[in-house]
Design an enzyme around this catalytic site. Sequence first.
Site, PDB file in Angstrom:
ATOM      1  N   ASP A   1       0.812  -1.223   0.000  1.00  0.00           N
ATOM      2  CA  ASP A   1       0.000   0.000   0.000  1.00  0.00           C
ATOM      3  C   ASP A   1       0.844   1.271   0.000  1.00  0.00           C
ATOM      4  O   ASP A   1       0.426   2.302   0.508  1.00  0.00           O
ATOM      5  CB  ASP A   1      -0.972   0.029   1.207  1.00  0.00           C
ATOM      6  CG  ASP A   1      -1.805  -1.229   1.264  1.00  0.00           C
ATOM      7  OD1 ASP A   1      -2.277  -1.659   0.200  1.00  0.00           O
ATOM      8  OD2 ASP A   1      -1.967  -1.788   2.360  1.00  0.00           O
TER       9      ASP A   1
ATOM     10  N   GLY B   1       1.613   2.906  -2.676  1.00  0.00           N
ATOM     11  CA  GLY B   1       1.234   3.775  -3.797  1.00  0.00           C
ATOM     12  C   GLY B   1       1.922   3.358  -5.090  1.00  0.00           C
ATOM     13  O   GLY B   1       2.151   4.179  -5.990  1.00  0.00           O
ATOM     14  N   LYS B   2       2.216   2.065  -5.187  1.00  0.00           N
ATOM     15  CA  LYS B   2       2.877   1.565  -6.401  1.00  0.00           C
ATOM     16  C   LYS B   2       2.014   1.782  -7.643  1.00  0.00           C
ATOM     17  O   LYS B   2       2.526   2.138  -8.706  1.00  0.00           O
ATOM     18  CB  LYS B   2       3.179   0.063  -6.264  1.00  0.00           C
ATOM     19  CG  LYS B   2       4.147  -0.246  -5.147  1.00  0.00           C
ATOM     20  CD  LYS B   2       4.326  -1.748  -4.961  1.00  0.00           C
ATOM     21  CE  LYS B   2       3.107  -2.451  -4.398  1.00  0.00           C
ATOM     22  NZ  LYS B   2       2.786  -2.126  -3.007  1.00  0.00           N
TER      23      LYS B   2
ATOM     24  N   GLY C   1      -4.117  -4.479  -3.998  1.00  0.00           N
ATOM     25  CA  GLY C   1      -5.130  -3.480  -4.325  1.00  0.00           C
ATOM     26  C   GLY C   1      -4.396  -2.228  -4.736  1.00  0.00           C
ATOM     27  O   GLY C   1      -3.813  -1.552  -3.896  1.00  0.00           O
ATOM     28  N   HIS C   2      -4.354  -1.956  -6.019  1.00  0.00           N
ATOM     29  CA  HIS C   2      -3.613  -0.799  -6.515  1.00  0.00           C
ATOM     30  C   HIS C   2      -4.606   0.275  -6.959  1.00  0.00           C
ATOM     31  O   HIS C   2      -5.383   0.063  -7.878  1.00  0.00           O
ATOM     32  CB  HIS C   2      -2.680  -1.219  -7.660  1.00  0.00           C
ATOM     33  CG  HIS C   2      -1.567  -2.121  -7.185  1.00  0.00           C
ATOM     34  ND1 HIS C   2      -0.654  -2.702  -8.022  1.00  0.00           N
ATOM     35  CD2 HIS C   2      -1.232  -2.511  -5.928  1.00  0.00           C
ATOM     36  CE1 HIS C   2       0.195  -3.420  -7.299  1.00  0.00           C
ATOM     37  NE2 HIS C   2      -0.132  -3.327  -6.032  1.00  0.00           N
TER      38      HIS C   2
ATOM     39  N   GLN D   1       2.346  -5.989  -3.016  1.00  0.00           N
ATOM     40  CA  GLN D   1       2.728  -6.050  -1.599  1.00  0.00           C
ATOM     41  C   GLN D   1       4.064  -5.311  -1.394  1.00  0.00           C
ATOM     42  O   GLN D   1       4.404  -4.460  -2.194  1.00  0.00           O
ATOM     43  CB  GLN D   1       2.798  -7.505  -1.103  1.00  0.00           C
ATOM     44  CG  GLN D   1       1.425  -8.175  -0.956  1.00  0.00           C
ATOM     45  CD  GLN D   1       0.850  -8.680  -2.272  1.00  0.00           C
ATOM     46  OE1 GLN D   1       1.529  -9.309  -3.051  1.00  0.00           O
ATOM     47  NE2 GLN D   1      -0.420  -8.405  -2.515  1.00  0.00           N
TER      48      GLN D   1
ATOM     49  N   GLY E   1     -10.973  -3.448   2.790  1.00  0.00           N
ATOM     50  CA  GLY E   1     -11.645  -2.364   3.506  1.00  0.00           C
ATOM     51  C   GLY E   1     -11.231  -2.238   4.968  1.00  0.00           C
ATOM     52  O   GLY E   1     -11.746  -1.388   5.692  1.00  0.00           O
TER      53      GLY E   1
END
Length: 429
Positions: free
Chosen positions: A13, A15-16, A40-41, A223, A303
């Site tokens: 997470d 910000g890739k 989740g990108h 990841q 979430g």
Amino acid sequence: MPVVAVIGGQWGDEGKGKIVDVLAEKAQVVMRFSGGNNAGHTVVNDKGEFRLHLVPSGIFHPQTRCLIGNGVVIDPAALLEEMDALGSRGVAVDNLFISPRSHVVMPYHILLDALEEKARGSAAIGTTGKGIGPAFADKVARLGIRTTDLVDKEAFLARLRLILELKNRLIVQMYGGSPLSLEEIYQSYCHYGERLSPHIEDTDVMVQEAVAKGEAILLEGAQGTMLDLDFGTYPYVTSSSPGCVAGGAAGGTGLGPTQIDHVVGVLKAYTTRVGGGPMPTELEDEVGERIRERGKEYGATTGRARRCGWFDAVVAAYSARVNGFTATAITRLDVLDSFPEVKICVAYQVDGAVYRRPPNSLALWYKAQPICETMSGWQTATSHIRRLEDLPPAALAYIKRLEALVGCPVAMVSVGAAREQIIVINHLL
Ligand code: IMP
Ligand code: MG
């Protein structure tokens, strides 16, 4: 033109997706090499806000070929849903290709992910529940089903029959669950295979051809280093094999390590983690809560509220070394805009000893107390800034301090979610 790997330097997470979306404008190929739809990108651009899980973040640039490499595990239902959702919002997926060697996430993987987590009790990992760990475990145990298997229906049935019998024994006898139906899985996965077959291509050959033509290629990590099976906070890690470090970008694509020219480490200006396991700089107070609220730090896949804390330079410098970062991208600087002071963890205190690199054992990880430097905050908005020299002096000093501690030049500073909210120091491509 170079081959650039974009790697998470923390616990995911970072910000890739945003950095890849920015860089992809000049790339002919964007390729995923590890993980699965646990990722989740988030990408915000002129077409809106998107959460990608399997599709590479280059999909918004119509000229860019997007490859899902052999190192990724694919839940075909999730991939098709993502492709359909993109299509319905006017984003074409004709340029998406999947390696026949990639492994498939099966319904028993998802079920076993939940059953194993429950069995771990208070030591639960806090997985995303997407079946990723069991799918990679089967890959290594040589009990996996690969994307190529879905298109040879007879061979698929025979292999599925064998594997499902073992899995059903595990589900019923070990966990007291209900067996899964061979027929149902077979029918639905044959259907997925048919729908995906136009996209199945030898991505290792495609990426080698792109290298030979001198094209610009981005290898999109999933990841982060501290979730890597070998270099992360084991066992609170993700099971991806190849791992989520830069080395995995070779194994998960079919490139040789010498073909990767640059490794960009993406680092959030503070630290977050989702799920269980040690996190020395976690703030369980109003400061941590403020970071979470300002940064909207809730998981893009599950979430869940992310755990938040100050920047951990012990972790970031270690990541720079194990990945061989040639540059970094610092993201979400703007989230810190309102703080009167900001802290950076520069070492850990563990049982009275000072650690400048992460410990190995979980017990020591849990004992690690952050030793922090305090810097003054800038308390000014930064989201509109596009040049480094226009940052408020305290923000610039913060970036320079991170750069010195990580030991690697900063190439980009992201100051907001949108594509244009970025300060580019080095274009890389
Ligand atoms: P799994 O990958 O679903 O097995 O989850 C293992 C651990 O990795 C859990 O702590 C997850 O929260 C974490 N994790 C997996 N994928 C991501 C990600 O994309 N971002 C952040 N954490 C992740
Ligand atoms: Mg994410």
